[in-house]
Design a protein around this motif. Structure first.
Motif, PDB file in Angstrom:
ATOM      1  N   GLN A 300      11.467  18.319  48.589  1.00 44.75           N
ATOM      2  CA  GLN A 300      10.651  19.056  49.622  1.00 44.75           C
ATOM      3  C   GLN A 300      11.455  20.480  49.905  1.00 44.75           C
ATOM      4  OE1 GLN A 300       8.402  17.892  52.400  1.00 44.75           O
ATOM      5  NE2 GLN A 300       8.305  19.855  52.287  1.00 44.75           N
ATOM      6  N   PRO A 301      10.724  21.547  49.284  1.00 42.35           N
ATOM      7  CA  PRO A 301      11.241  22.680  49.322  1.00 42.35           C
ATOM      8  C   PRO A 301      11.378  23.064  50.841  1.00 42.35           C
ATOM      9  CG  PRO A 301       9.300  22.633  48.075  1.00 42.35           C
ATOM     10  CD  PRO A 301       9.507  21.288  48.587  1.00 42.35           C
ATOM     11  N   MET A 302      12.385  24.123  50.971  1.00 41.60           N
ATOM     12  CA  MET A 302      12.650  24.734  52.425  1.00 41.60           C
ATOM     13  C   MET A 302      11.580  25.402  52.927  1.00 41.60           C
ATOM     14  SD  MET A 302      15.837  27.191  52.905  1.00 41.60           S
ATOM     15  CE  MET A 302      15.208  28.524  52.025  1.00 41.60           C
ATOM     16  N   ASP A 303      11.304  25.189  54.228  1.00 36.03           N
ATOM     17  CA  ASP A 303      10.158  26.328  54.645  1.00 36.03           C
ATOM     18  C   ASP A 303       8.662  25.640  54.009  1.00 36.03           C
ATOM     19  OD1 ASP A 303      12.080  27.358  56.384  1.00 36.03           O
ATOM     20  OD2 ASP A 303      12.347  29.098  54.758  1.00 36.03           O
ATOM     21  N   SER A 304       8.627  24.617  53.701  1.00 35.86           N
ATOM     22  CA  SER A 304       7.303  24.348  52.968  1.00 35.86           C
ATOM     23  C   SER A 304       7.224  22.750  53.412  1.00 35.86           C
ATOM     24  CB  SER A 304       7.332  24.175  51.360  1.00 35.86           C
ATOM     25  OG  SER A 304       6.192  23.812  51.037  1.00 35.86           O
ATOM     26  N   ARG A 305       5.881  22.573  53.903  1.00 31.35           N
ATOM     27  CA  ARG A 305       5.291  21.116  54.074  1.00 31.35           C
ATOM     28  C   ARG A 305       4.896  20.306  52.996  1.00 31.35           C
ATOM     29  NH1 ARG A 305       1.636  22.461  59.743  1.00 31.35           N
ATOM     30  NH2 ARG A 305       3.281  23.587  60.871  1.00 31.35           N
ATOM     31  N   LYS A 306       4.656  20.871  51.910  1.00 33.00           N
ATOM     32  CA  LYS A 306       4.214  20.300  50.510  1.00 33.00           C
ATOM     33  C   LYS A 306       5.504  19.671  49.950  1.00 33.00           C
ATOM     34  CE  LYS A 306       0.959  20.779  47.071  1.00 33.00           C
ATOM     35  NZ  LYS A 306      -0.012  21.693  46.491  1.00 33.00           N
ATOM     36  N   LEU A 307       5.432  18.449  49.367  1.00 35.32           N
ATOM     37  CA  LEU A 307       6.329  17.822  48.642  1.00 35.32           C
ATOM     38  C   LEU A 307       6.013  18.317  47.186  1.00 35.32           C
ATOM     39  CD1 LEU A 307       6.380  14.021  49.811  1.00 35.32           C
ATOM     40  CD2 LEU A 307       7.951  16.031  50.375  1.00 35.32           C
ATOM     41  N   ARG A 308       7.098  18.482  46.286  1.00 32.34           N
ATOM     42  CA  ARG A 308       6.866  18.673  44.935  1.00 32.34           C
ATOM     43  C   ARG A 308       7.368  17.815  43.977  1.00 32.34           C
ATOM     44  NH1 ARG A 308       3.059  22.541  44.499  1.00 32.34           N
ATOM     45  NH2 ARG A 308       3.057  24.352  45.912  1.00 32.34           N
ATOM     46  N   LYS A 309       6.663  17.384  42.893  1.00 29.42           N
ATOM     47  CA  LYS A 309       6.818  16.936  41.732  1.00 29.42           C
ATOM     48  C   LYS A 309       7.462  17.797  40.565  1.00 29.42           C
ATOM     49  CE  LYS A 309       4.855  12.392  42.428  1.00 29.42           C
ATOM     50  NZ  LYS A 309       3.594  11.392  41.952  1.00 29.42           N
ATOM     51  N   ILE A 310       8.806  17.828  40.520  1.00 33.25           N
ATOM     52  CA  ILE A 310       9.068  18.588  39.342  1.00 33.25           C
ATOM     53  C   ILE A 310       9.872  18.050  38.079  1.00 33.25           C
ATOM     54  CG2 ILE A 310      10.899  20.819  39.044  1.00 33.25           C
ATOM     55  CD1 ILE A 310      10.828  20.916  42.031  1.00 33.25           C
ATOM     56  N   LYS A 311       9.240  18.393  36.994  1.00 33.19           N
ATOM     57  CA  LYS A 311       9.467  17.862  35.867  1.00 33.19           C
ATOM     58  C   LYS A 311      11.170  17.851  35.397  1.00 33.19           C
ATOM     59  CE  LYS A 311       5.787  16.212  33.541  1.00 33.19           C
ATOM     60  NZ  LYS A 311       5.341  16.848  32.321  1.00 33.19           N
ATOM     61  N   LEU A 312      11.935  16.670  35.336  1.00 29.84           N
ATOM     62  CA  LEU A 312      13.402  16.874  35.194  1.00 29.84           C
ATOM     63  C   LEU A 312      13.586  17.782  34.120  1.00 29.84           C
ATOM     64  CD1 LEU A 312      16.083  15.683  36.247  1.00 29.84           C
ATOM     65  CD2 LEU A 312      15.756  13.835  34.587  1.00 29.84           C
ATOM     66  N   SER A 313      12.760  17.976  33.061  1.00 31.29           N
ATOM     67  CA  SER A 313      12.954  18.607  31.943  1.00 31.29           C
ATOM     68  C   SER A 313      13.034  20.221  32.262  1.00 31.29           C
ATOM     69  CB  SER A 313      11.920  18.500  30.810  1.00 31.29           C
ATOM     70  OG  SER A 313      10.685  18.804  31.394  1.00 31.29           O
ATOM     71  N   SER A 314      12.483  20.488  33.421  1.00 29.22           N
ATOM     72  CA  SER A 314      12.620  22.117  34.140  1.00 29.22           C
ATOM     73  C   SER A 314      13.751  22.063  34.874  1.00 29.22           C
ATOM     74  CB  SER A 314      11.397  22.295  34.878  1.00 29.22           C
ATOM     75  OG  SER A 314      10.204  22.184  34.155  1.00 29.22           O
ATOM     76  N   VAL A 315      14.706  21.200  35.012  1.00 32.28           N
ATOM     77  CA  VAL A 315      15.824  21.366  35.779  1.00 32.28           C
ATOM     78  C   VAL A 315      17.081  21.529  34.992  1.00 32.28           C
ATOM     79  CG1 VAL A 315      17.208  19.913  37.775  1.00 32.28           C
ATOM     80  CG2 VAL A 315      14.742  19.827  37.703  1.00 32.28           C
ATOM     81  N   SER A 316      17.858  22.543  35.313  1.00 32.52           N
ATOM     82  CA  SER A 316      19.251  22.779  34.631  1.00 32.52           C
ATOM     83  C   SER A 316      20.199  22.022  35.383  1.00 32.52           C
ATOM     84  CB  SER A 316      19.585  24.076  34.693  1.00 32.52           C
ATOM     85  OG  SER A 316      18.606  25.020  34.155  1.00 32.52           O
ATOM     86  N   SER A 317      20.329  21.933  36.837  1.00 35.18           N
ATOM     87  CA  SER A 317      21.188  21.101  37.605  1.00 35.18           C
ATOM     88  C   SER A 317      20.702  20.932  38.847  1.00 35.18           C
ATOM     89  CB  SER A 317      22.691  21.921  37.828  1.00 35.18           C
ATOM     90  OG  SER A 317      22.295  22.995  38.732  1.00 35.18           O
ATOM     91  N   MET A 318      21.370  20.073  39.682  1.00 33.78           N
ATOM     92  CA  MET A 318      20.971  19.831  40.967  1.00 33.78           C
ATOM     93  C   MET A 318      22.270  19.409  42.009  1.00 33.78           C
ATOM     94  SD  MET A 318      18.391  16.754  42.580  1.00 33.78           S
ATOM     95  CE  MET A 318      19.293  15.417  42.354  1.00 33.78           C
ATOM     96  N   THR A 319      22.279  20.139  42.836  1.00 36.12           N
ATOM     97  CA  THR A 319      23.621  19.944  43.981  1.00 36.12           C
ATOM     98  C   THR A 319      23.072  19.284  45.088  1.00 36.12           C
ATOM     99  OG1 THR A 319      24.600  21.898  42.855  1.00 36.12           O
ATOM    100  CG2 THR A 319      25.677  20.985  44.852  1.00 36.12           C
ATOM    101  N   LEU A 320      23.828  18.172  45.531  1.00 36.43           N
ATOM    102  CA  LEU A 320      23.659  17.507  46.674  1.00 36.43           C
ATOM    103  C   LEU A 320      24.464  17.522  47.716  1.00 36.43           C
ATOM    104  CD1 LEU A 320      22.204  14.064  45.012  1.00 36.43           C
ATOM    105  CD2 LEU A 320      20.874  15.893  45.647  1.00 36.43           C
ATOM    106  N   SER A 321      23.753  17.914  49.146  1.00 37.04           N
ATOM    107  CA  SER A 321      24.687  18.231  50.024  1.00 37.04           C
ATOM    108  C   SER A 321      25.019  16.806  50.633  1.00 37.04           C
ATOM    109  CB  SER A 321      23.866  18.867  51.292  1.00 37.04           C
ATOM    110  OG  SER A 321      24.638  18.781  52.513  1.00 37.04           O
ATOM    111  N   ALA A 322      26.433  16.678  51.163  1.00 36.03           N
ATOM    112  CA  ALA A 322      26.797  15.371  51.459  1.00 36.03           C
ATOM    113  C   ALA A 322      26.038  14.753  52.811  1.00 36.03           C
ATOM    114  CB  ALA A 322      28.428  15.410  51.856  1.00 36.03           C
TER     115      ALA A 322
END
Length: 322
Positions: A300-322
């Motif tokens: 769910q992008p910030m400031d957007s109401r639309k959910l996004r499906k993003i190919k994992l192959s397009s992702v370099s890294s993901m950081t999760l907030s606690a």
């Protein structure tokens, strides 16, 4: 004719299969890219430490307040709002900004960014007090930075002193540790005494553990701030990825191997267990798994109401907030 149409459809599907990694979220990443670009440059030029994508609890509204960047040094805390505006901008009598967008060819109105940044600073100051740090009077300030080269205005002097337009932003020069440049002194430094070391350390700890947006780093050095929801894909892949949740994992890295430049069939996912005692994880703490490249991230992008499906192959890294 039908044969040509069928061949065209097959060719389109093949191109999508091999080159879909390049279909990144250009529109939604542009604002996040601008925030990270400003944060990186400020940290290099000015020193200190920057915190990006904060979501500070607001006691008055019972909802989180988004703050683009907070810069912390031993002499100051600066709340920085990044306005990635492209087009001709004027300031109305009520302080709001009117932007005639080049892209949309329409007028966009933004409520007074300076007042909004000041409100963010007050919310942050109250949050710090709740967590045991009362800043000396005057240590908290705010700035609005406009980093977009397509920003235009008749006279930048019409903006309040808290605003740093593009033409001033690009004038920043690398700064030595011993002497701040005159421009940065005017923009940030206010001649205060250095903050006590204990308060400085407390600030860094509090802000490093404060609520933040999750962040995706996409291929091509693009960023996307928002909220990670779940993984989508084949059942065995999603089951393996169930362990990657914010309560257990702080960061995930995606590595891919391919032959002859073709899209890889499988991806190697590295992840590190969250350690609440430290800000990072040693290489010995990284674990790995392999999943299909067709796996997707629901985000769910910030400031957007639309959910996004993003190919994992397009992702370099993901950081999760606690």
């Amino acid at each position: 004719m039908w044969f040509e149409l069928l061949c065209g459809l097959v060719l389109y599907k093949l191109l999508r299969l091999f080159f879909s990694d390049d279909d990144v979220l250009n529109v939604e990443t542009s604002n996040s890219d601008a925030i990270f670009s400003v944060a990186s440059r400020i940290e290099k030029l000015y020193g200190g430490k920057v915190f990006v994508g904060l979501r500070i609890p607001d006691a008055d509204t019972a909802s989180p307040q988004n703050i683009d960047i907070v810069l912390v040094t031993k002499g100051e805390v600066v709340v920085i709002s990044v306005k990635n505006l492209a087009g001709f901008v004027t300031v109305s009598s009520d302080g709001s900004w009117v932007c005639m967008s080049d892209h949309k060819h329409m007028e966009e109105r933004h409520l007074d960014p300076v007042e909004d940044a000041k409100r963010q600073a007050l919310i942050l100051e109250a949050y710090l007090e709740q967590r045991g740090v009362a800043l000396p009077e005057g240590y908290m300030s705010c700035k609005i930075i406009i980093p977009n080269p397509k920003f235009r205005t008749l006279n930048s002097d019409h903006f309040p002193p808290e605003v740093i337009p593009y033409e001033q932003w690009v004038q920043l020069k690398p700064d030595s540790r011993s002497m701040l440049s005159g421009w940065i002194k005017g923009a940030f430094r206010t001649g205060k005494k250095d903050m006590q070391e204990s308060i400085h350390q407390q600030l860094n700890f509090i802000l490093s553990t404060a609520p933040m947006w999750d962040r995706l780093e996409l291929k091509g050095n693009r960023y996307l701030l928002g909220e990670f929801l779940e993984f989508k894909g084949k059942n065995e892949d999603t089951q393996a990825l169930l362990y990657i949740k914010r309560s257990k994992v702080g960061q995930m890295i995606v590595q891919k191997t391919s032959m002859f430049g073709l899209a890889p069939k499988n991806l190697q996912v590295l992840y590190c267990l969250r350690d609440y005692r430290t800000e990072g994880a040693s290489s010995s703490e990284w674990k790995e798994m392999t999943v299909r490249s067709s796996t997707e991230v629901l985000f769910q992008p910030m400031d957007s109401r639309k959910l996004r499906k993003i190919k994992l192959s397009s992702v370099s890294s993901m950081t999760l907030s606690a």
